[in-house]
Design an enzyme around this catalytic site. Structure first.
Site, PDB file in Angstrom:
ATOM      1  N   CYS A  42     -64.204  24.825 -75.503  1.00 52.10           N
ATOM      2  CA  CYS A  42     -65.281  24.937 -74.513  1.00 52.10           C
ATOM      3  C   CYS A  42     -66.286  26.017 -74.929  1.00 52.10           C
ATOM      4  O   CYS A  42     -65.902  27.095 -75.363  1.00 52.10           O
ATOM      5  CB  CYS A  42     -64.687  25.269 -73.151  1.00 52.10           C
ATOM      6  SG  CYS A  42     -65.933  25.350 -71.843  1.00 52.10           S
ATOM      7  N   CYS A  93     -63.133  20.901 -53.693  1.00 51.76           N
ATOM      8  CA  CYS A  93     -61.965  21.737 -53.923  1.00 51.76           C
ATOM      9  C   CYS A  93     -62.540  22.969 -54.603  1.00 51.76           C
ATOM     10  O   CYS A  93     -63.050  22.873 -55.722  1.00 51.76           O
ATOM     11  CB  CYS A  93     -60.979  21.006 -54.828  1.00 51.76           C
ATOM     12  SG  CYS A  93     -59.627  22.052 -55.416  1.00 51.76           S
ATOM     13  N   ARG A  99     -54.379  26.265 -51.484  1.00 51.80           N
ATOM     14  CA  ARG A  99     -53.414  25.945 -52.554  1.00 51.80           C
ATOM     15  C   ARG A  99     -52.962  27.199 -53.288  1.00 51.80           C
ATOM     16  O   ARG A  99     -53.779  27.980 -53.787  1.00 51.80           O
ATOM     17  CB  ARG A  99     -54.009  24.953 -53.549  1.00 51.80           C
ATOM     18  CG  ARG A  99     -52.986  24.555 -54.630  1.00 51.80           C
ATOM     19  CD  ARG A  99     -53.453  23.421 -55.516  1.00 51.80           C
ATOM     20  NE  ARG A  99     -53.876  22.297 -54.725  1.00 51.80           N
ATOM     21  CZ  ARG A  99     -55.084  21.749 -54.817  1.00 51.80           C
ATOM     22  NH1 ARG A  99     -55.957  22.197 -55.672  1.00 51.80           N
ATOM     23  NH2 ARG A  99     -55.397  20.736 -54.051  1.00 51.80           N
TER      24      ARG A  99
END
Ligand code: SAM
Ligand code: DTB
Ligand code: SF4
Length: 335
Positions: A55, A190, A262
């Site tokens: 990346c 999310c 989460r």
């Protein structure tokens, strides 16, 4: 709208929650949890890195940034069939949501086409779909929505004023803009962050205040504890106090009471007792399966034993109403 769903939290109010006595904070968080959810149900997601490493970004926590020597083997975008095999295995193991992650700054249109086919295939298996591919154009967001993508994960990562010391190749506003594109086409967001990066309690409050004052609360809020990977600039950062981590979960639950909070990266280094406190503080979602994207996650047998010890059960997938089953019988004797 429920009386406790607010979008006007001030930084001071969020910080005041962090500063509460621990028992009071946990009581308030557990109360908010019960107002919106069955407190014994935990939503189960499984992650797959569909494109790994290489990346161009400089996120200083991330093992997938090409510029850091982390020893990671980069891998091009996976084939559709290989992704669907992994999704079937995740479903068989009891996951209801399948999240595909790609180490891109931003996908190319032809990448989005390939991921759209994966989303259609995973949806057809009866799993909820989530993807995290980096920054999106409005057209790309629409294309993903049309393929049936339910959730898009794109994290703010930290407070606006701490952000520049973590990432320099992308602006905070770029992240807010991608989130806006995702909401505009009607996908669920999310969105959360990472703690344990050397930030202060004020910064943690700043992250949660920013999330809780978005136009809509993210439907899922991943709270990651930094996984320290050798070779990344943040390797060697002083670890966050475990009770401060629990406080972060509790405050997230109070300020975004109807969202899935989460307990994300970092569980491999957490004791059962610490995770139990996180569930008590309102965490109601986990990543399940031996791997996150590139780093480890607890073995499924260990998580099954933890669920059995705590009397936790998997949350049924909402719109499908299916009951999922983690095979807890094998581990009942461990409880
Ligand atoms: N490249 C895309 C992006 O950055 O939006 C998607 C994948 S990226 C790996 C997804 C998220 O993983 C990051 O935003 C970050 O919050 C989390 N993450 C990455 N490395 C981590 C680490 N070492 N510890 C905890 N969370 C991490
Ligand atoms: C999120 O907030 N955490 C997940 C998911 N979204 C994509 C990723 C955690 C990655 C941890 C480091 C790794 O395994 O590479
Ligand atoms: Fe790239 Fe995402 Fe890792 Fe940042 S977090 S280096 S954008 S893969």
């Amino acid at each position: 709208m429920s009386f406790d769903l607010r979008h006007d939290w001030t930084r001071e109010q969020v910080l005041a929650l962090f500063n509460l006595p621990f028992n009071e904070l946990l009581y308030q968080a557990a109360s908010a949890h019960r107002r919106h959810f069955n407190p014994n149900e935990v939503q189960i997601s499984t992650l797959l890195s569909v494109k790994t490493g290489g990346c161009p970004e400089d996120c200083s926590y991330c093992p997938q940034a090409a510029r850091y020597a982390t020893g990671l083997n980069a891998h091009k975008l996976m084939d559709l069939d290989a992704v669907l095999e992994k999704a079937k295995a995740a479903k068989a193991a009891g996951a209801t949501r399948f999240c595909m992650g790609a180490a891109w700054r931003a996908p190319k249109d032809r990448d989005v086409e390939k991921v759209a086919a994966m989303i259609e295939g995973v949806n057809a298996l009866g799993l909820e779909t989530c993807a995290t591919l980096g920054m999106l154009t409005p057209d790309q967001a629409q294309r993903l929505k049309n393929s049936g993508l339910a959730y898009y994960n794109h994290n703010l990562d930290t407070a606006p004023e701490f952000y520049d010391s973590v990432i320099s190749t992308r602006e905070y506003d770029d992240r807010l803009n991608t989130l806006e594109q995702v909401r505009r086409v009607g996908m669920k967001t999310c969105c959360g962050g990472i703690v344990g990066m050397g930030e202060t309690r004020e910064h943690r409050a700043g992250l949660l205040q920013t999330l809780a004052t978005l136009p809509t609360h993210p439907e899922s809020v991943p709270i990651n504890r930094l996984v320290q990977v050798p070779g990344t600039p943040l390797h060697g950062t002083e670890a966050i106090d475990p009770l401060e981590f629990v406080r972060t979960i509790a405050v997230a639950r109070i300020v975004m009471p109807a969202s899935m909070v989460r307990l994300s990266a970092g569980r491999e280094e957490m004791s059962d007792e610490l995770q139990a406190l996180c569930f008590q503080a309102g965490a109601n979602s986990i990543f399940y399966g031996e791997k996150l994207l590139t780093t480890g996650n607890p073995d499924t047998a260990k998580d099954q034993a933890l669920f059995a010890r705590l009397g936790l059960v998997p949350m049924p997938a909402p719109e499908r109403g299916e009951h999922v089953h983690l095979d807890l019988n094998a581990v009942e004797s461990a409880a």
